[in-house]
Design a protein around this motif. Structure first.
Motif, PDB file in Angstrom:
ATOM      1  N   ARG A  76       0.626  -1.025   0.292  1.00 43.76           N
ATOM      2  CA  ARG A  76       0.162   0.320   0.093  1.00 43.76           C
ATOM      3  C   ARG A  76       0.922   1.758   0.191  1.00 43.76           C
ATOM      4  O   ARG A  76       0.314   2.237  -0.988  1.00 43.76           O
ATOM      5  CB  ARG A  76      -0.964  -0.253   1.291  1.00 43.76           C
ATOM      6  CG  ARG A  76      -2.313  -0.498   0.908  1.00 43.76           C
ATOM      7  CD  ARG A  76      -3.233  -0.862   2.220  1.00 43.76           C
ATOM      8  NE  ARG A  76      -3.283   0.571   3.171  1.00 43.76           N
ATOM      9  CZ  ARG A  76      -4.373   1.285   2.936  1.00 43.76           C
ATOM     10  NH1 ARG A  76      -5.084   0.731   1.702  1.00 43.76           N
ATOM     11  NH2 ARG A  76      -4.050   2.465   3.489  1.00 43.76           N
ATOM     12  N   SER A  77       1.885   0.929   0.571  1.00 48.26           N
ATOM     13  CA  SER A  77       3.136   2.258   0.726  1.00 48.26           C
ATOM     14  C   SER A  77       3.487   2.724  -0.049  1.00 48.26           C
ATOM     15  O   SER A  77       3.526   4.185  -0.495  1.00 48.26           O
ATOM     16  CB  SER A  77       3.487   2.423   1.748  1.00 48.26           C
ATOM     17  OG  SER A  77       3.286   2.245   3.099  1.00 48.26           O
ATOM     18  N   LEU A  78       3.840   2.433  -1.648  1.00 52.47           N
ATOM     19  CA  LEU A  78       4.357   2.022  -2.384  1.00 52.47           C
ATOM     20  C   LEU A  78       3.625   2.856  -3.647  1.00 52.47           C
ATOM     21  O   LEU A  78       3.184   3.514  -4.839  1.00 52.47           O
ATOM     22  CB  LEU A  78       5.397   1.001  -3.237  1.00 52.47           C
ATOM     23  CG  LEU A  78       6.501   0.238  -1.927  1.00 52.47           C
ATOM     24  CD1 LEU A  78       7.008  -1.012  -2.608  1.00 52.47           C
ATOM     25  CD2 LEU A  78       7.379   1.134  -2.359  1.00 52.47           C
ATOM     26  N   TYR A  79       2.082   1.945  -3.698  1.00 52.43           N
ATOM     27  CA  TYR A  79       1.006   2.114  -4.380  1.00 52.43           C
ATOM     28  C   TYR A  79       1.328   3.778  -3.928  1.00 52.43           C
ATOM     29  O   TYR A  79       0.806   4.810  -4.931  1.00 52.43           O
ATOM     30  CB  TYR A  79      -0.142   1.522  -3.773  1.00 52.43           C
ATOM     31  CG  TYR A  79      -0.596   0.184  -5.071  1.00 52.43           C
ATOM     32  CD1 TYR A  79      -0.376   0.723  -6.475  1.00 52.43           C
ATOM     33  CD2 TYR A  79      -1.131  -1.248  -4.595  1.00 52.43           C
ATOM     34  CE1 TYR A  79      -0.403  -1.018  -7.261  1.00 52.43           C
ATOM     35  CE2 TYR A  79      -0.470  -1.688  -5.566  1.00 52.43           C
ATOM     36  CZ  TYR A  79      -0.712  -1.748  -6.380  1.00 52.43           C
ATOM     37  OH  TYR A  79      -1.024  -3.060  -7.619  1.00 52.43           O
ATOM     38  N   LEU A  80       0.465   4.347  -2.739  1.00 48.55           N
ATOM     39  CA  LEU A  80       0.122   6.130  -2.103  1.00 48.55           C
ATOM     40  C   LEU A  80       1.353   6.650  -2.870  1.00 48.55           C
ATOM     41  O   LEU A  80       1.018   8.194  -2.734  1.00 48.55           O
ATOM     42  CB  LEU A  80      -0.356   5.191  -0.963  1.00 48.55           C
ATOM     43  CG  LEU A  80      -1.556   4.385  -0.643  1.00 48.55           C
ATOM     44  CD1 LEU A  80      -2.279   4.613   0.963  1.00 48.55           C
ATOM     45  CD2 LEU A  80      -2.663   5.446  -1.240  1.00 48.55           C
ATOM     46  N   GLU A  81       2.301   6.684  -3.088  1.00 47.15           N
ATOM     47  CA  GLU A  81       3.451   7.186  -2.783  1.00 47.15           C
ATOM     48  C   GLU A  81       3.650   7.129  -4.266  1.00 47.15           C
ATOM     49  O   GLU A  81       3.906   8.761  -5.085  1.00 47.15           O
ATOM     50  CB  GLU A  81       4.646   6.737  -2.051  1.00 47.15           C
ATOM     51  CG  GLU A  81       5.734   7.757  -2.598  1.00 47.15           C
ATOM     52  CD  GLU A  81       7.308   7.752  -3.951  1.00 47.15           C
ATOM     53  OE1 GLU A  81       6.987   9.480  -4.231  1.00 47.15           O
ATOM     54  OE2 GLU A  81       7.051   6.882  -4.748  1.00 47.15           O
ATOM     55  N   GLY A  82       3.994   6.460  -5.508  1.00 47.02           N
ATOM     56  CA  GLY A  82       3.572   5.849  -6.650  1.00 47.02           C
ATOM     57  C   GLY A  82       2.841   7.371  -7.309  1.00 47.02           C
ATOM     58  O   GLY A  82       2.816   7.669  -8.705  1.00 47.02           O
ATOM     59  N   GLY A  83       1.410   6.930  -6.700  1.00 45.87           N
ATOM     60  CA  GLY A  83       0.192   7.725  -7.539  1.00 45.87           C
ATOM     61  C   GLY A  83      -0.094   9.067  -7.823  1.00 45.87           C
ATOM     62  O   GLY A  83       0.404   9.597  -8.501  1.00 45.87           O
ATOM     63  N   PRO A  84       0.591   8.921  -6.249  1.00 49.36           N
ATOM     64  CA  PRO A  84       0.974  11.333  -6.509  1.00 49.36           C
ATOM     65  C   PRO A  84       1.723  11.997  -7.446  1.00 49.36           C
ATOM     66  O   PRO A  84       1.913  12.677  -7.943  1.00 49.36           O
ATOM     67  CB  PRO A  84       1.220  11.357  -4.818  1.00 49.36           C
ATOM     68  CG  PRO A  84      -0.078  10.179  -4.136  1.00 49.36           C
ATOM     69  CD  PRO A  84       0.318   9.437  -5.057  1.00 49.36           C
ATOM     70  N   GLN A  85       2.679  11.159  -7.148  1.00 48.91           N
ATOM     71  CA  GLN A  85       3.643  11.115  -7.453  1.00 48.91           C
ATOM     72  C   GLN A  85       4.033  11.262  -9.540  1.00 48.91           C
ATOM     73  O   GLN A  85       4.269  12.136 -10.416  1.00 48.91           O
ATOM     74  CB  GLN A  85       5.358  10.642  -7.476  1.00 48.91           C
ATOM     75  CG  GLN A  85       6.846  10.556  -8.960  1.00 48.91           C
ATOM     76  CD  GLN A  85       7.434   9.792  -8.028  1.00 48.91           C
ATOM     77  OE1 GLN A  85       7.865   8.918  -6.588  1.00 48.91           O
ATOM     78  NE2 GLN A  85       8.591   9.385  -9.106  1.00 48.91           N
ATOM     79  N   MET A  86       3.246   9.491 -10.012  1.00 50.53           N
ATOM     80  CA  MET A  86       2.796  10.176 -11.235  1.00 50.53           C
ATOM     81  C   MET A  86       1.585  11.603 -11.868  1.00 50.53           C
ATOM     82  O   MET A  86       2.237  11.543 -12.427  1.00 50.53           O
ATOM     83  CB  MET A  86       2.571   8.735 -11.946  1.00 50.53           C
ATOM     84  CG  MET A  86       2.904   7.670 -11.350  1.00 50.53           C
ATOM     85  SD  MET A  86       2.375   6.247 -12.485  1.00 50.53           S
ATOM     86  CE  MET A  86       0.890   5.589 -11.674  1.00 50.53           C
ATOM     87  N   PHE A  87       0.967  11.787 -11.186  1.00 51.24           N
ATOM     88  CA  PHE A  87      -0.236  12.361 -11.328  1.00 51.24           C
ATOM     89  C   PHE A  87       0.139  13.732 -11.655  1.00 51.24           C
ATOM     90  O   PHE A  87       0.154  14.991 -12.787  1.00 51.24           O
ATOM     91  CB  PHE A  87      -1.057  12.932 -10.134  1.00 51.24           C
ATOM     92  CG  PHE A  87      -2.093  13.728 -10.591  1.00 51.24           C
ATOM     93  CD1 PHE A  87      -2.820  14.044 -11.407  1.00 51.24           C
ATOM     94  CD2 PHE A  87      -2.317  14.736  -9.797  1.00 51.24           C
ATOM     95  CE1 PHE A  87      -3.848  14.597 -11.652  1.00 51.24           C
ATOM     96  CE2 PHE A  87      -2.973  15.813  -9.755  1.00 51.24           C
ATOM     97  CZ  PHE A  87      -3.798  16.084 -10.072  1.00 51.24           C
TER      98      PHE A  87
END
Length: 553
Positions: A377-388
């Motif tokens: 979950r932590s990787l998903y929740l960091e990667g999402g905003p970075q991509m956006f």
């Protein structure tokens, strides 16, 4: 190092199976992960050859003429590569993989994981030869279809690894890792559970290495004059095909697969080799018991529709869908084409693609080293905003420079700034949605629906891969810079979904995964304490029975 099982119920009590991580397991996983190399090479190679002038002039002369007209920057840069025939060349592979993945689970169940890998390697080899020798568009597309069929079978390897890995989980080394059908499952079955994540992510790492290798090959062959440039690029797909074809001859089938096909003595011998010890009776007996329970359920596809499997069904559909809606394959398929569009020359665009591929590979290593420490979950929740954030910035930079007409030029400095933000975006994907969307489907499905659910996840992934590959160039022509905003909006939706609906699966053994869903604030309403669906009288599923079989005393 011990191999562990888990008790029934809510406690996390473990019992240890004797065994160790042997060089045999590591070697098996490395050969098996070559399925990712095959897929990655094809992801990266098509975008490079479709930006080569000799290739375009031979097979797609209308696109070549538009590209030449756009060289003076007075015509629409967004639309110069818009061609349905050109996108069909790229996307036909993924459509073939989609259709093959629907068949592959049945073939794998009948013939075993390693034979599926062998079949895939041979078909892939034939496709690479046909592409390298192509004289017309029909040969190109038929060759790509053969490559797709080969990918669909060859990637049964991950499923094989799952079968060897899933029995151990005591040292908390889970350094976790289509992407395809049996490859993630093989990886999950062949490795000890505490290594399940790392070895499964090795498959994604091989995908990124394949993409990077393809980008390097394209950059090198682009300097060759004439048809040999693209012929060499396409023909070199035979190298990973040969690795997996020859390797599969020497690989054993997983103990789980052998037990499922009634070859129990051979399964015991294989398990002894994998664990590096002779005393494997306890683990072997549990494996046989789990297989017997799973055979009682004959309808894996229909069972997926049962209420108690609703959480896994939703994840099997949404995770691979969302992965493609990040827009990553816009970059991976068409990176050289995209970089040409924003102002790079032929060599510059291919070099930029090499840089992106390198970032992708190293960022995947970051995920491998952290996923079992900080969680999925932590990787998903960091990667999402970075991509956006990066997608919004890239879209805005292109909008400011090209506007809606696309009739402008871009300075090299400005173009490199765009490339920098694309690299940051790729890094965010490579340590989140890239490897994790391969890992999670291989570890969350109960035994009675595992093969069918994995096939569904891969089919959904390939459907969206095909759709986006086919639609990208027309979308770029019509949405222009807004295409990046489109994918950015989807990233917001999927990140919100992860926050609310995906439980953490770090360090959870496959046999105990049902408890994760039962204890979730939303999904728990579908499952009661005994593994039944709420509101129904369905029998306890095979995984729940298996958990009881391996309960610690």
């Amino acid at each position: 190092m011990a191999i562990t099982g888990f008790v029934s119920g809510r406690s996390s009590t473990q019992k240890a199976y004797p065994g160790k991580t042997t060089p045999f397991v590591i070697l098996t996983c490395l050969v098996a992960a070559t399925g990712g190399l095959i897929f990655g090479y094809d992801l990266g190679i098509s975008g490079g050859v479709t930006s080569m002038e000799p290739f375009l002039s031979k097979f797609f002369p209308s696109v070549h003429r538009k590209m030449m007209m756009a060289a003076d920057r007075s015509s629409n840069q967004y639309c110069k590569f818009d061609s349905q025939l050109l996108t069909t060349f790229t996307s036909s592979l993924y459509l073939a993989t989609l259709l093959t993945s629907l068949l592959a689970s049945t073939v794998t169940r009948a013939l075993g994981r390693k034979n599926s890998m062998l079949i895939g390697g041979v078909i892939f080899l034939a496709g690479s030869v046909m592409n390298g020798a192509a004289e017309n568009v029909a040969m190109l597309i038929v060759g790509r279809i053969l490559l797709g069929v080969g990918v669909g079978f060859a990637c049964q390897v991950n499923s094989f690894l799952s079968a060897t890995i899933h029995s151990s989980d005591d040292d908390h080394l889970n350094v976790s890792t289509i992407r395809l059908q049996a490859a993630p499952l093989y990886l999950s079955e062949m490795a000890p559970p505490h290594l399940r994540g790392m070895l499964n992510m090795g498959f994604q790492l091989m995908i990124t290495f394949g993409i990077f290798s393809a980008n390097l090959v394209n950059y090198g062959t682009s300097k060759i004059t004439g048809d040999w440039s693209w012929r060499i690029s396409l023909s070199l797909a035979a190298v990973p095909a040969m690795i997996i074809t020859v390797g599969s001859v020497f690989l054993p089938d997983s103990p789980n697969s052998l037990v499922a096909r009634g070859q129990t003595e051979k399964a015991r011998t294989t398990l002894q080799r994998i664990r590096g010890i002779q005393d494997v009776d306890e683990e072997f007996n549990d494996m046989v018991a789990a297989s017997d329970e799973s055979k009682r359920v004959r309808h894996g596809w229909s069972n997926m529709g049962k209420r108690k499997h609703r959480p896994q069904l939703v994840m099997a559909v949404l995770l691979p869908s969302f992965q493609q809606l990040t827009g990553i394959n816009v970059i991976m398929f068409y990176a050289p084409v995209l970089f040409k569009t924003i102002g790079f020359g032929s060599n510059g665009s291919l070099m930029s693609a090499v840089i992106v591929g390198l970032v992708n590979m190293f960022a995947t290593l970051v995920s491998i080293s952290t996923v079992d420490k900080i969680g999925r979950r932590s990787l998903y929740l960091e990667g999402g905003p970075q991509m956006f954030v990066c997608q919004i910035i890239v879209g805005t930079l292109i909008a400011v420079n090209f506007g809606s007409t696309g009739e402008a030029s871009m300075s090299k400095l400005y173009a490199w700034i765009v490339v920098a933000f694309i690299c940051i975006y790729v890094a965010g994907f490579a340590w989140s949605w890239g490897p994790l969307t391969i890992l999670l489907p291989s570890e969350i499905f109960p035994l009675e629906i595992r093969t069918a659910a994995q096939s569904l996840a891969i089919s959904v992934n390939m459907f969206f891969t095909f759709s986006i590959a086919q639609a990208f160039l027309p979308l770029l022509c019509h949405l222009k810079f807004g295409l990046f905003y489109f994918f950015g909006g989807w990233v917001v939706i999927m990140t919100t979904f992860i926050y609310f609906f995906l439980p953490e699966t770090k360090n959870i053994p496959i046999e105990k995964m049902v408890l994760v869903w039962r204890d979730h604030w939303f999904w728990g309403r579908f499952i009661d304490d005994d593994g039944h669906a709420h509101g129904g009288q369905e029998p306890v599923d095979a995984v729940e029975n298996n958990r009881k079989v391996v309960s610690a005393i």
